[in-house]
Design a protein around this motif. Structure first.
Motif, PDB file in Angstrom:
ATOM      1  N   ASN A  16     -57.713 -56.884  57.640  1.00  0.00           N
ATOM      2  CA  ASN A  16     -58.665 -56.248  56.740  1.00  0.00           C
ATOM      3  C   ASN A  16     -58.816 -57.161  55.534  1.00  0.00           C
ATOM      4  OD1 ASN A  16     -58.896 -53.940  58.320  1.00  0.00           O
ATOM      5  ND2 ASN A  16     -57.136 -52.974  57.332  1.00  0.00           N
ATOM      6  N   PHE A  17     -60.032 -57.304  55.064  1.00  0.00           N
ATOM      7  CA  PHE A  17     -60.291 -58.151  53.904  1.00  0.00           C
ATOM      8  C   PHE A  17     -60.664 -57.269  52.730  1.00  0.00           C
ATOM      9  CE2 PHE A  17     -61.115 -60.725  57.643  1.00  0.00           C
ATOM     10  CZ  PHE A  17     -60.291 -61.805  57.380  1.00  0.00           C
ATOM     11  N   LEU A  18     -59.987 -57.517  51.612  1.00  0.00           N
ATOM     12  CA  LEU A  18     -60.178 -56.695  50.425  1.00  0.00           C
ATOM     13  C   LEU A  18     -60.576 -57.584  49.255  1.00  0.00           C
ATOM     14  CD1 LEU A  18     -56.740 -54.919  50.781  1.00  0.00           C
ATOM     15  CD2 LEU A  18     -58.899 -54.010  51.581  1.00  0.00           C
ATOM     16  N   ALA A  19     -61.292 -57.002  48.324  1.00  0.00           N
ATOM     17  CA  ALA A  19     -61.599 -57.715  47.091  1.00  0.00           C
ATOM     18  C   ALA A  19     -60.426 -57.470  46.156  1.00  0.00           C
ATOM     19  CB  ALA A  19     -62.898 -57.215  46.473  1.00  0.00           C
ATOM     20  N   GLY A  20     -59.457 -58.337  46.234  1.00  0.00           N
ATOM     21  CA  GLY A  20     -58.225 -58.126  45.488  1.00  0.00           C
ATOM     22  C   GLY A  20     -58.176 -58.931  44.217  1.00  0.00           C
ATOM     23  N   SER A  21     -57.153 -58.641  43.425  1.00  0.00           N
ATOM     24  CA  SER A  21     -56.932 -59.420  42.218  1.00  0.00           C
ATOM     25  C   SER A  21     -56.291 -60.732  42.623  1.00  0.00           C
ATOM     26  CB  SER A  21     -56.019 -58.651  41.275  1.00  0.00           C
ATOM     27  OG  SER A  21     -54.770 -58.443  41.895  1.00  0.00           O
ATOM     28  N   GLY A  22     -56.260 -61.669  41.707  1.00  0.00           N
ATOM     29  CA  GLY A  22     -55.647 -62.946  42.004  1.00  0.00           C
ATOM     30  C   GLY A  22     -56.502 -64.078  41.492  1.00  0.00           C
ATOM     31  N   PRO A  23     -56.161 -65.301  41.838  1.00  0.00           N
ATOM     32  CA  PRO A  23     -56.913 -66.445  41.320  1.00  0.00           C
ATOM     33  C   PRO A  23     -58.345 -66.450  41.852  1.00  0.00           C
ATOM     34  CG  PRO A  23     -55.351 -67.148  42.997  1.00  0.00           C
ATOM     35  CD  PRO A  23     -55.069 -65.707  42.722  1.00  0.00           C
ATOM     36  N   GLY A  24     -59.236 -66.966  41.045  1.00  0.00           N
ATOM     37  CA  GLY A  24     -60.614 -67.074  41.499  1.00  0.00           C
ATOM     38  C   GLY A  24     -61.629 -66.648  40.466  1.00  0.00           C
ATOM     39  N   GLY A  25     -61.195 -65.990  39.399  1.00  0.00           N
ATOM     40  CA  GLY A  25     -62.118 -65.590  38.335  1.00  0.00           C
ATOM     41  C   GLY A  25     -63.233 -64.710  38.863  1.00  0.00           C
ATOM     42  N   GLN A  26     -64.470 -65.083  38.598  1.00  0.00           N
ATOM     43  CA  GLN A  26     -65.622 -64.294  39.022  1.00  0.00           C
ATOM     44  C   GLN A  26     -65.721 -64.245  40.546  1.00  0.00           C
ATOM     45  OE1 GLN A  26     -67.215 -62.650  36.754  1.00  0.00           O
ATOM     46  NE2 GLN A  26     -68.539 -61.616  38.216  1.00  0.00           N
ATOM     47  N   ASN A  27     -65.221 -65.290  41.214  1.00  0.00           N
ATOM     48  CA  ASN A  27     -65.238 -65.338  42.669  1.00  0.00           C
ATOM     49  C   ASN A  27     -64.429 -64.167  43.244  1.00  0.00           C
ATOM     50  OD1 ASN A  27     -65.762 -66.788  45.232  1.00  0.00           O
ATOM     51  ND2 ASN A  27     -63.535 -66.989  45.249  1.00  0.00           N
ATOM     52  N   ALA A  28     -63.310 -63.824  42.593  1.00  0.00           N
ATOM     53  CA  ALA A  28     -62.463 -62.732  43.078  1.00  0.00           C
ATOM     54  C   ALA A  28     -63.185 -61.395  43.002  1.00  0.00           C
ATOM     55  CB  ALA A  28     -61.163 -62.676  42.280  1.00  0.00           C
ATOM     56  N   ASN A  29     -64.097 -61.263  42.038  1.00  0.00           N
ATOM     57  CA  ASN A  29     -64.836 -60.007  41.904  1.00  0.00           C
ATOM     58  C   ASN A  29     -65.932 -59.865  42.959  1.00  0.00           C
ATOM     59  OD1 ASN A  29     -63.292 -59.499  39.653  1.00  0.00           O
ATOM     60  ND2 ASN A  29     -64.808 -60.368  38.239  1.00  0.00           N
ATOM     61  N   LYS A  30     -66.434 -60.975  43.473  1.00  0.00           N
ATOM     62  CA  LYS A  30     -67.570 -60.936  44.392  1.00  0.00           C
ATOM     63  C   LYS A  30     -67.169 -61.005  45.860  1.00  0.00           C
ATOM     64  CE  LYS A  30     -69.612 -64.470  42.516  1.00  0.00           C
ATOM     65  NZ  LYS A  30     -70.572 -65.530  42.223  1.00  0.00           N
ATOM     66  N   VAL A  31     -66.114 -61.737  46.171  1.00  0.00           N
ATOM     67  CA  VAL A  31     -65.784 -62.047  47.557  1.00  0.00           C
ATOM     68  C   VAL A  31     -64.470 -61.366  47.955  1.00  0.00           C
ATOM     69  CG1 VAL A  31     -65.383 -63.916  49.198  1.00  0.00           C
ATOM     70  CG2 VAL A  31     -66.895 -64.291  47.255  1.00  0.00           C
ATOM     71  N   ALA A  32     -64.456 -60.794  49.133  1.00  0.00           N
ATOM     72  CA  ALA A  32     -63.240 -60.144  49.641  1.00  0.00           C
ATOM     73  C   ALA A  32     -62.338 -61.198  50.269  1.00  0.00           C
ATOM     74  CB  ALA A  32     -63.609 -59.074  50.655  1.00  0.00           C
ATOM     75  N   THR A  33     -61.449 -61.771  49.458  1.00  0.00           N
ATOM     76  CA  THR A  33     -60.598 -62.851  49.945  1.00  0.00           C
ATOM     77  C   THR A  33     -59.184 -62.384  50.290  1.00  0.00           C
ATOM     78  OG1 THR A  33     -60.024 -63.429  47.683  1.00  0.00           O
ATOM     79  CG2 THR A  33     -61.839 -64.637  48.699  1.00  0.00           C
ATOM     80  N   GLU A  34     -58.745 -61.263  49.762  1.00  0.00           N
ATOM     81  CA  GLU A  34     -57.399 -60.783  50.050  1.00  0.00           C
ATOM     82  C   GLU A  34     -57.313 -60.322  51.501  1.00  0.00           C
ATOM     83  OE1 GLU A  34     -54.503 -57.114  48.704  1.00  0.00           O
ATOM     84  OE2 GLU A  34     -55.913 -57.919  47.254  1.00  0.00           O
ATOM     85  N   VAL A  35     -56.247 -60.713  52.186  1.00  0.00           N
ATOM     86  CA  VAL A  35     -56.066 -60.372  53.600  1.00  0.00           C
ATOM     87  C   VAL A  35     -54.896 -59.408  53.733  1.00  0.00           C
ATOM     88  CG1 VAL A  35     -55.545 -61.247  55.902  1.00  0.00           C
ATOM     89  CG2 VAL A  35     -56.943 -62.592  54.358  1.00  0.00           C
ATOM     90  N   GLN A  36     -55.143 -58.332  54.463  1.00  0.00           N
ATOM     91  CA  GLN A  36     -54.077 -57.382  54.788  1.00  0.00           C
ATOM     92  C   GLN A  36     -53.907 -57.409  56.307  1.00  0.00           C
ATOM     93  OE1 GLN A  36     -54.684 -53.074  54.391  1.00  0.00           O
ATOM     94  NE2 GLN A  36     -52.996 -53.157  52.900  1.00  0.00           N
ATOM     95  N   LEU A  37     -52.762 -57.920  56.740  1.00  0.00           N
ATOM     96  CA  LEU A  37     -52.464 -58.052  58.162  1.00  0.00           C
ATOM     97  C   LEU A  37     -51.618 -56.853  58.580  1.00  0.00           C
ATOM     98  CD1 LEU A  37     -52.910 -60.389  60.263  1.00  0.00           C
ATOM     99  CD2 LEU A  37     -50.558 -61.012  59.822  1.00  0.00           C
ATOM    100  N   ARG A  38     -52.003 -56.200  59.666  1.00  0.00           N
ATOM    101  CA  ARG A  38     -51.307 -54.999  60.139  1.00  0.00           C
ATOM    102  C   ARG A  38     -50.914 -55.207  61.598  1.00  0.00           C
ATOM    103  NH1 ARG A  38     -51.647 -49.298  58.736  1.00  0.00           N
ATOM    104  NH2 ARG A  38     -52.879 -49.954  56.954  1.00  0.00           N
TER     105      ARG A  38
END
Length: 138
Positions: A16-38
């Motif tokens: 699952n891809f989430l728009a998470g906090s972390g490095p990336g500035g404005q990019n983090a707000n726009k793109v779902a880069t956080e990965v949740q592996l289940r």
């Protein structure tokens, strides 16, 4: 650990891809880069000792349904985070397959045993003399 298990784990993994906090500035707000592996650990068909070690290693990352949740959000791209999450899964499975070293019982030789008992006797005498003094002891 065999490659078949890793292939099975990667095949069972849901991402699952989430728009998470972390490095990336404005990019983090726009793109779902956080990965949740289940991954469901019951479906991996592990041997009981390996399964028990994996449950111990997973800790709070394990749900009551038996799903192992691994989250990766260190990088700016989905692909980098996906490979990081899969690498963490492999490391956890590898660690679960490592048998803990058996503790060797320590053995004290006869001399050491007598010295220990003598020291205990000395301490016992010191502590017994700390009590209240009777008039008969004068």
């Amino acid at each position: 650990m065999d490659k078949d298990l890793l292939d099975r784990a990667h095949a069972l993994a849901e991402e699952n891809f989430l728009a998470g906090s972390g490095p990336g500035g404005q990019n983090a707000n726009k793109v779902a880069t956080e990965v949740q592996l289940r991954v469901n650990i019951y479906a991996l068909r592990l041997s009981p000792p390996v399964f028990a070690r994996l449950r111990e290693l997973a800790g709070s990352k394990l749900t009551t349904a038996g799903d192992l949740l691994i989250t990766a959000r260190q990088h700016r791209t989905q692909d980098a985070n996906r490979s990081l999450a899969r690498q963490r899964l492999e490391e956890m499975l590898e660690a679960a397959h490592q048998r803990p070293k058996q503790r060797a019982k320590s053995r004290v030789n006869r001399v050491g045993k007598t010295q220990r008992l003598k020291a205990k006797k000395v301490r016992s005498d010191v502590k017994s003399k700390r009590g209240k003094v009777n008039r008969s002891d004068w």
